[in-house]
Design an enzyme around this catalytic site. Structure first.
Site, PDB file in Angstrom:
ATOM      1  N   ASP A  43       0.826  -1.205   0.000  1.00  0.00           N
ATOM      2  CA  ASP A  43       0.000   0.000   0.000  1.00  0.00           C
ATOM      3  C   ASP A  43       0.863   1.261   0.000  1.00  0.00           C
ATOM      4  OD1 ASP A  43       0.906  -0.186   2.581  1.00  0.00           O
ATOM      5  OD2 ASP A  43      -1.072  -0.266   3.522  1.00  0.00           O
ATOM      6  N   SER A  44       2.174   1.067   0.050  1.00  0.00           N
ATOM      7  CA  SER A  44       3.110   2.180  -0.152  1.00  0.00           C
ATOM      8  C   SER A  44       2.928   2.804  -1.522  1.00  0.00           C
ATOM      9  CB  SER A  44       4.555   1.700   0.021  1.00  0.00           C
ATOM     10  OG  SER A  44       4.807   0.548  -0.764  1.00  0.00           O
ATOM     11  N   ASP A  82      -0.977  -6.122  -0.088  1.00  0.00           N
ATOM     12  CA  ASP A  82      -1.400  -5.546   1.187  1.00  0.00           C
ATOM     13  C   ASP A  82      -2.917  -5.421   1.268  1.00  0.00           C
ATOM     14  OD1 ASP A  82       0.871  -5.147   2.710  1.00  0.00           O
ATOM     15  OD2 ASP A  82       1.288  -3.172   1.877  1.00  0.00           O
ATOM     16  N   LYS A 112      -1.027  -9.487   2.848  1.00  0.00           N
ATOM     17  CA  LYS A 112      -0.218  -9.040   3.984  1.00  0.00           C
ATOM     18  C   LYS A 112      -1.062  -8.178   4.909  1.00  0.00           C
ATOM     19  CE  LYS A 112       3.284  -6.032   3.553  1.00  0.00           C
ATOM     20  NZ  LYS A 112       2.923  -4.943   4.510  1.00  0.00           N
ATOM     21  N   GLU A 114      -0.873  -5.901   8.538  1.00  0.00           N
ATOM     22  CA  GLU A 114      -0.002  -5.230   9.499  1.00  0.00           C
ATOM     23  C   GLU A 114      -0.546  -5.371  10.918  1.00  0.00           C
ATOM     24  OE1 GLU A 114       0.700  -1.162   8.617  1.00  0.00           O
ATOM     25  OE2 GLU A 114       1.441  -1.519   6.595  1.00  0.00           O
ATOM     26  N   GLU A 181       9.896  -4.625   9.961  1.00  0.00           N
ATOM     27  CA  GLU A 181      10.341  -3.337   9.428  1.00  0.00           C
ATOM     28  C   GLU A 181      10.911  -2.449  10.524  1.00  0.00           C
ATOM     29  OE1 GLU A 181       8.741   0.438   6.728  1.00  0.00           O
ATOM     30  OE2 GLU A 181       7.481  -1.346   6.977  1.00  0.00           O
TER      31      GLU A 181
END
Length: 279
Positions: A43-44, A82, A112, A114, A181
């Site tokens: 999602d970056s 994501d 993914k 978070e 991260e």
């Protein structure tokens, strides 16, 4: 295409896993040609290619759109996508619905998620539903407001212990891999040694089972500054700028296009057209 079992085997044999982000067809095609093991449609993309301020504004539709493009460019590479902000927090039913939609419409091979607390049940539910999950701990961009900014995580005893516990819980919940991260390298090694699943680091030192970086950071494309943990292997921005400046100059100077760039028709055909030469 590599699968979950291949990644587990790579961990066992101490073969580093290479993960790279890609957000579109050409970058995915280049990543596959470079033989990366995994592609992350992160999602970056919100900040890197959409010009948003954070990942929080990225939607499910955005993730599906970009993953479909990546899948077309990298048909034989394992693709992780994501789940965007708040798409897996309202309820397990909503989480399953959103995850199923992303998987069915995008062609992703895994999703993914978070975070630790509040996410373990989602990992379990998706795993039971047959959806492979990659967990993400440490600096989690979707929670950057709560974390107090983009800072290294796990530097004190309490937060380091929490990261270890959350990592074990992610594995227990069924995650097939873990992204760490911005975590101290020593802590990454401890977690990597404790887990059976592969640990992929970004800004987490050299002791993880693999590494992931953002495509644009690696090639120096469209980035004004890079984090400490990034190594740039090229400066594509410089080449692009030079090429575009030269293109502009040549058009302004009437030196492009040249005859070799132009298509032609026979003179008698041209003369026979409306407005042609009358004989």
């Amino acid at each position: 295409m590599k699968t979950k079992l291949d990644f587990f085997k790579m961990k066992e044999q101490n073969e580093p896993i290479v993960m790279l982000t890609a957000y579109d067809y050409p970058s995915a095609k280049q990543a596959e040609k470079a033989e990366v093991d995994m592609i992350l449609v992160g999602d970056s993309l919100g900040m890197v290619v959409l010009g948003l301020d954070s990942t929080i504004q990225v939607t499910i539709d955005d993730m599906i759109h970009h993953t479909k493009a990546v899948k077309r460019g990298a048909k034989d590479t394992f693709i992780v996508t994501d789940m965007p902000f708040m798409s897996y927090h309202y309820s397990l039913a909503e989480t399953l619905k959103n995850a199923a939609r992303i998987m069915q419409e995008s062609g992703a091979d895994a999703l993914k998620l978070e975070g630790g607390d509040g996410v373990f049940e989602s990992i379990q539910a998706l795993t039971r539903g047959g959806i492979p999950v990659v967990s993400h701990l440490g600096l989690t961009p979707q929670s950057v407001g709560v974390l107090g900014g983009y800072k290294v995580q796990g530097k004190d005893h309490e937060s380091a212990q929490k990261l270890i516990e959350d990592s074990l819980k992610c594995e227990e919940a069924g995650a097939i891999a873990l992204v760490l991260e911005c975590v101290p390298g020593e802590l990454t090694k401890r977690i990597t040694d404790m887990l059976k699943i592969p640990v992929i680091g970004i800004g987490a030192g050299a002791e993880a089972d693999g590494q992931v970086l953002v495509y644009h950071d690696v090639v120096g494309y469209g980035v004004s500054r890079t984090p400490k943990f990034v190594k740039q292997y090229a400066q594509i921005d410089t080449l692009l700028e030079e090429a575009l400046i030269q293109y502009t100059k040549e058009v302004k100077a009437h030196t492009f296009p040249e005859d070799k760039h132009t298509f032609h028709i026979k003179e008698e055909v041209l003369d026979g057209l409306y407005g042609g030469i009358k004989k």
